[in-house]
Design a protein around this motif. Structure first.
Motif, mmCIF file in Angstrom:
data_model
loop_
_atom_site.group_PDB
_atom_site.id
_atom_site.type_symbol
_atom_site.label_atom_id
_atom_site.label_comp_id
_atom_site.label_asym_id
_atom_site.label_seq_id
_atom_site.Cartn_x
_atom_site.Cartn_y
_atom_site.Cartn_z
ATOM 1 N N VAL A 59 22.082 24.448 -30.134
ATOM 2 C CA VAL A 59 22.150 24.751 -31.564
ATOM 3 C C VAL A 59 20.729 24.838 -32.108
ATOM 4 O O VAL A 59 19.889 23.992 -31.792
ATOM 5 N N THR A 60 20.465 25.854 -32.927
ATOM 6 C CA THR A 60 19.167 25.935 -33.607
ATOM 7 C C THR A 60 19.347 26.547 -34.991
ATOM 8 O O THR A 60 20.179 27.443 -35.173
ATOM 9 N N PRO A 61 18.601 26.075 -35.982
ATOM 10 C CA PRO A 61 18.675 26.662 -37.321
ATOM 11 C C PRO A 61 17.637 27.777 -37.498
ATOM 12 O O PRO A 61 16.526 27.542 -37.947
ATOM 13 N N ALA A 62 18.001 28.979 -37.078
ATOM 14 C CA ALA A 62 17.236 30.205 -37.343
ATOM 15 C C ALA A 62 15.956 30.348 -36.528
ATOM 16 O O ALA A 62 15.122 31.185 -36.854
ATOM 17 N N ILE A 103 19.086 29.382 -41.534
ATOM 18 C CA ILE A 103 18.182 28.364 -42.084
ATOM 19 C C ILE A 103 19.027 27.305 -42.784
ATOM 20 O O ILE A 103 19.289 27.373 -43.991
ATOM 21 N N ALA A 104 19.502 26.358 -41.998
ATOM 22 C CA ALA A 104 20.445 25.354 -42.499
ATOM 23 C C ALA A 104 20.368 24.122 -41.607
ATOM 24 O O ALA A 104 21.269 23.840 -40.818
ATOM 25 N N GLU A 105 19.254 23.383 -41.722
ATOM 26 C CA GLU A 105 19.039 22.248 -40.832
ATOM 27 C C GLU A 105 20.089 21.161 -41.009
ATOM 28 O O GLU A 105 20.526 20.539 -40.027
ATOM 29 N N GLN A 106 20.487 20.901 -42.246
ATOM 30 C CA GLN A 106 21.503 19.870 -42.471
ATOM 31 C C GLN A 106 22.806 20.239 -41.762
ATOM 32 O O GLN A 106 23.418 19.416 -41.081
ATOM 33 N N HIS A 107 23.206 21.482 -41.927
ATOM 34 C CA HIS A 107 24.420 21.945 -41.258
ATOM 35 C C HIS A 107 24.256 21.876 -39.741
ATOM 36 O O HIS A 107 25.197 21.484 -39.033
ATOM 37 N N ALA A 108 23.091 22.237 -39.222
ATOM 38 C CA ALA A 108 22.871 22.218 -37.776
ATOM 39 C C ALA A 108 23.131 20.829 -37.200
ATOM 40 O O ALA A 108 23.767 20.686 -36.141
ATOM 41 N N VAL A 109 22.646 19.796 -37.899
ATOM 42 C CA VAL A 109 22.815 18.426 -37.397
ATOM 43 C C VAL A 109 24.280 17.997 -37.457
ATOM 44 O O VAL A 109 24.826 17.464 -36.479
ATOM 45 N N THR A 110 24.937 18.221 -38.576
ATOM 46 C CA THR A 110 26.322 17.761 -38.705
ATOM 47 C C THR A 110 27.268 18.613 -37.862
ATOM 48 O O THR A 110 28.255 18.107 -37.314
ATOM 49 N N PHE A 111 26.979 19.894 -37.734
ATOM 50 C CA PHE A 111 27.716 20.771 -36.817
ATOM 51 C C PHE A 111 27.614 20.240 -35.388
ATOM 52 O O PHE A 111 28.610 20.162 -34.653
ATOM 53 N N GLY A 131 33.039 15.344 -27.111
ATOM 54 C CA GLY A 131 32.508 15.147 -25.767
ATOM 55 C C GLY A 131 31.490 16.166 -25.323
ATOM 56 O O GLY A 131 31.159 16.231 -24.133
ATOM 57 N N LYS A 132 30.952 16.958 -26.244
ATOM 58 C CA LYS A 132 29.964 17.953 -25.871
ATOM 59 C C LYS A 132 28.560 17.347 -25.859
ATOM 60 O O LYS A 132 28.237 16.471 -26.660
ATOM 61 N N ALA A 133 27.741 17.849 -24.940
ATOM 62 C CA ALA A 133 26.342 17.426 -24.844
ATOM 63 C C ALA A 133 25.510 18.437 -25.623
ATOM 64 O O ALA A 133 25.088 19.460 -25.087
ATOM 65 N N VAL A 134 25.271 18.151 -26.900
ATOM 66 C CA VAL A 134 24.679 19.135 -27.801
ATOM 67 C C VAL A 134 23.168 18.943 -27.886
ATOM 68 O O VAL A 134 22.684 17.879 -28.284
ATOM 69 N N PHE A 135 22.419 19.998 -27.517
ATOM 70 C CA PHE A 135 20.980 20.028 -27.692
ATOM 71 C C PHE A 135 20.692 20.725 -29.021
ATOM 72 O O PHE A 135 20.824 21.939 -29.137
ATOM 73 N N CYS A 136 20.342 19.947 -30.028
ATOM 74 C CA CYS A 136 20.052 20.473 -31.364
ATOM 75 C C CYS A 136 18.542 20.612 -31.484
ATOM 76 O O CYS A 136 17.820 19.623 -31.625
ATOM 77 N N ASN A 137 18.059 21.850 -31.391
ATOM 78 C CA ASN A 137 16.619 22.097 -31.357
ATOM 79 C C ASN A 137 16.124 22.474 -32.747
ATOM 80 O O ASN A 137 16.494 23.515 -33.287
ATOM 81 N N ILE A 138 15.301 21.617 -33.328
ATOM 82 C CA ILE A 138 14.760 21.833 -34.672
ATOM 83 C C ILE A 138 13.271 21.516 -34.641
ATOM 84 O O ILE A 138 12.859 20.520 -34.046
ATOM 85 N N TYR A 139 12.462 22.357 -35.258
ATOM 86 C CA TYR A 139 11.044 22.027 -35.371
ATOM 87 C C TYR A 139 10.909 20.672 -36.070
ATOM 88 O O TYR A 139 11.626 20.372 -37.025
#
Length: 646
Positions: free
Chosen positions: A349-352, A375-383, A391-399
């Motif tokens: 997952v990445t925000p833009a 461009i929605a960092e808050q949504h990216a984290v809660t998503f 049970g997913k291994a989510v890599f949330c990549n945000i600057y």
């Protein structure tokens, strides 16, 4: 090499000079301004496509409005090069983004024409609305307030919050939606589709304005008649436009879309809008990279291309005789694909920022498990948190700098619920030319204080791969800790970086060098500076023990006991803020366990670090190789002095 401006541009040192020109001369000003940007960026580098797309808009705004009394807020600031050049900074523009030179973004300290500092997106509507409300309170009713926001920035929640508030006021606010279907990468989401499909009916606008003005002038109907029309306007709008208008539904008068690269029409429309009270939105269609063929064809590549040949369009890259280390971003991207191919639970997952973070590699290889949410960092984290519950291994990549915008979600939606989201914080530390709005210097401090959070920083590419591997193992085994991995912008140190995965034991460091005189504890890639410093110090006869701690949370307490039992002088080095950072954590351990060693912390001081080459910024902060050597020598001198006094 200074770039010579065109004949008209050379005479413009302020918007007042621009406003002395005849309107028929504005197309030539636009051509000269566009060429000046091309000439400068091709030689000195910087952002490119965004500012080319708004050349006409920049000229029209300063021509029509009485800046700086009328206030412009650019969102995001990398589209403001034309604005800077027109507002007295043309002669210094060659210093843009260099150490001690002009900022690459609007900056209040730099110019009175920069009404608001902008580096992060989606702040313009709220800030311009605040200015408008304050002006009204001060009875400056004629002052204009203009927010120029890109369609990519419009996807962020804060933009909607600002519009929602603005529509409920009578503030003198003009929002200009610069719609080019691009942020850094192509925009995504339902709003993008809406803006692509939206149509404006001249019939509706003509009918609405004529009826509105007519009823307002009729004394026997007056305001009450206008109120009646307002109530039925939604029905009229649906019938004529055949769709509801999002912006009008929020209380903003909508105008457009118009050609944002037509300087003649732009000046006419802006002149008209000056006389329409209340909050309103002008929808401008522009072309990112306008006027430079290669940039129009490949807008992502030409967002910030670096130095290039303006004639051929060839982007110049350094040629090396030996293999070079990859960028940390590319190591992340390739490693994520490897992990996702081996583990069907891995999600990206990445925000833009798919190209900037290299998430685009997974989006191409496994598109159904890689998401650009805009461009929605808050949504990216809660998503990401929502997927982690399944049970997913989510890599949330945000600057790192943009993670600041989603801090509540990290605490509330991830860590309180003990969800194992993996945060990969790109651009951690000092990022260079983008400057203080983009430096990722606070994440160590604000992540390490959260319960149910592991925080790590790899010293090199191999360590990054192994930490990512370890994190996705833990995500479906332990299921109770989020995992933050921070790494810097730019190249690593290992040309041969693609090594077999190895699990890293959480909370363990590495002893890299034996020593007897003094100990250096490092976190992350600054360990490479310390390693080089140790070699130089050894040549001076100083024996330094070097420890790569790897984890800021949990700390390797076994290793720290070893350090404080054996060394009276200890130095910590980090590329994050000193307040609450890695050195502070080590100091807390030392105090809590009753040790009395002398601890010296190196890192980013309590102040705003400006833009420049990373090497200049590391030196300024005192934790480059030379700075570490200097501090060790100072500590050794103090040690000798103490022994003599004893």
């Amino acid at each position: 090499m200074l770039i010579t401006p065109g004949k008209l541009l050379a005479k413009i040192d302020s918007p007042e000079d621009l406003r002395k020109l005849d309107r028929s001369q504005l197309p030539q000003v636009c051509n000269e301004l566009r060429q000046f940007i091309i000439d400068n960026v091709s030689v000195y580098g910087g952002h490119f496509g965004a500012s080319l797309g708004v050349v006409e808009l920049s000229v029209a705004l300063h021509y029509v409005f009485n800046t700086p009394d009328d206030q412009l807020v650019w969102d995001v600031g990398h589209q403001a090069y034309g604005h800077k050049i027109l507002t007295g900074r043309r002669k210094d523009f060659h210093t843009n983004r260099t150490y001690g030179g002009l900022s690459g973004f609007p900056k209040r300290k730099e110019s009175i024409y920069d009404a608001f500092g902008v580096g992060h997106s989606s702040t313009s509507i709220s800030s311009a609305l605040g200015m408008a409300v304050a002006s009204a309170l001060d009875k400056h009713y004629q002052r204009q307030h203009i927010a120029i926001i890109g369609d990519g920035a419009m996807t962020a929640g804060m933009a909607f919050e600002g519009m929602n508030h603005a529509g409920a006021t009578d503030s003198n606010l003009l929002i200009i939606l610069n719609d080019n279907c691009m942020a850094i990468d192509p925009n995504v989401g339902a709003l993008k589709e809406y803006l692509t499909d939206i149509t404006t009916s001249k019939t509706y606008n003509k009918f609405r304005d004529e009826v509105w003005n007519m009823l307002g002038k009729m004394s026997n109907f007056g305001k009450s008649a206008q109120e009646v029309v307002s109530k039925v306007e939604g029905v009229m709008k649906t019938a004529i436009l055949r769709q509801s208008n999002l912006f009008e539904s929020l209380g903003l008068r909508y105008f457009g879309p118009i050609d944002g690269n037509d300087i003649g029409h732009l000046t006419e429309v802006l002149n008209d809008l000056k006389n329409i009270p209340g909050p309103k939105l002008l929808h401008c269609l522009t072309v990112k990279g306008k006027g430079y063929g290669p940039a129009e064809k490949d807008q992502t590549k030409w967002h910030a291309p670096g130095i290039f040949d303006k004639i051929s369009g060839e982007i110049k890259k350094k040629v090396y005789d030996t293999p070079q280390p990859p960028k940390y971003q590319d190591v992340f991207g390739h490693t994520l694909v490897e992990l996702a191919q081996a583990n069907e639970n891995v999600i990206g997952v990445t925000p833009a920022m798919p190209s900037g973070s290299s998430m685009n590699m997974m989006m191409e290889a496994i598109p159904d498990r890689a998401f650009d949410v805009g461009i929605a960092e808050q949504h990216a984290v809660t998503f990401s948190a929502g997927m982690a519950t399944q049970g997913k291994a989510v890599f949330c990549n945000i600057y790192s700098t943009f993670m600041q915008r989603a801090y509540d979600q990290v605490i509330h939606d991830v860590c309180i619920q003990e969800l194992p989201v993996i945060f990969c914080l790109d651009r951690a530390g000092l990022v260079g030319a983008d400057g203080p709005t983009h430096h990722g210097v606070y994440d160590i401090a604000f992540m390490r204080c959260i319960p149910n959070m592991v925080v790590a920083s790899p010293m090199n590419e191999q360590e990054l791969r192994n930490m990512m591997y370890t994190a996705q193992l833990g995500s479906f085994q332990s299921g109770n800790n989020a995992f933050t991995i921070r790494y810097p912008r730019g190249n690593g140190v290992m040309p041969n970086w693609r090594t077999p995965f190895q699990e890293v034991k959480i909370g363990t460091g590495r002893k890299l060098k034996e020593g007897t005189d003094i100990a250096i504890l490092t976190l992350g890639p600054v360990g490479n500076f310390a390693s080089d410093a140790c070699e130089l110090l050894l040549a001076q006869g100083i024996s330094v023990a070097l420890y790569d701690m790897r984890f800021i949370k949990p700390l390797d307490e076994v290793m720290l006991h070893e350090v404080f039992k054996n060394f009276d002088r200890v130095i910590t080095v980090e590329d994050g803020c000193l307040q609450g950072g890695f050195g502070s954590a080590v100091m807390e351990f030392m105090v809590d366990h009753g040790y009395s060693s002398r601890l010296k912390r190196l890192g980013i001081p309590d102040g705003i670090i400006e833009h420049g080459e990373p090497s200049d910024l590391y030196k300024e902060c005192g934790f480059d190789t030379e700075g570490i050597v200097k501090v060790v020598n100072e500590q050794m001198s103090l040690m000798v002095s103490t022994l003599h006094q004893a």
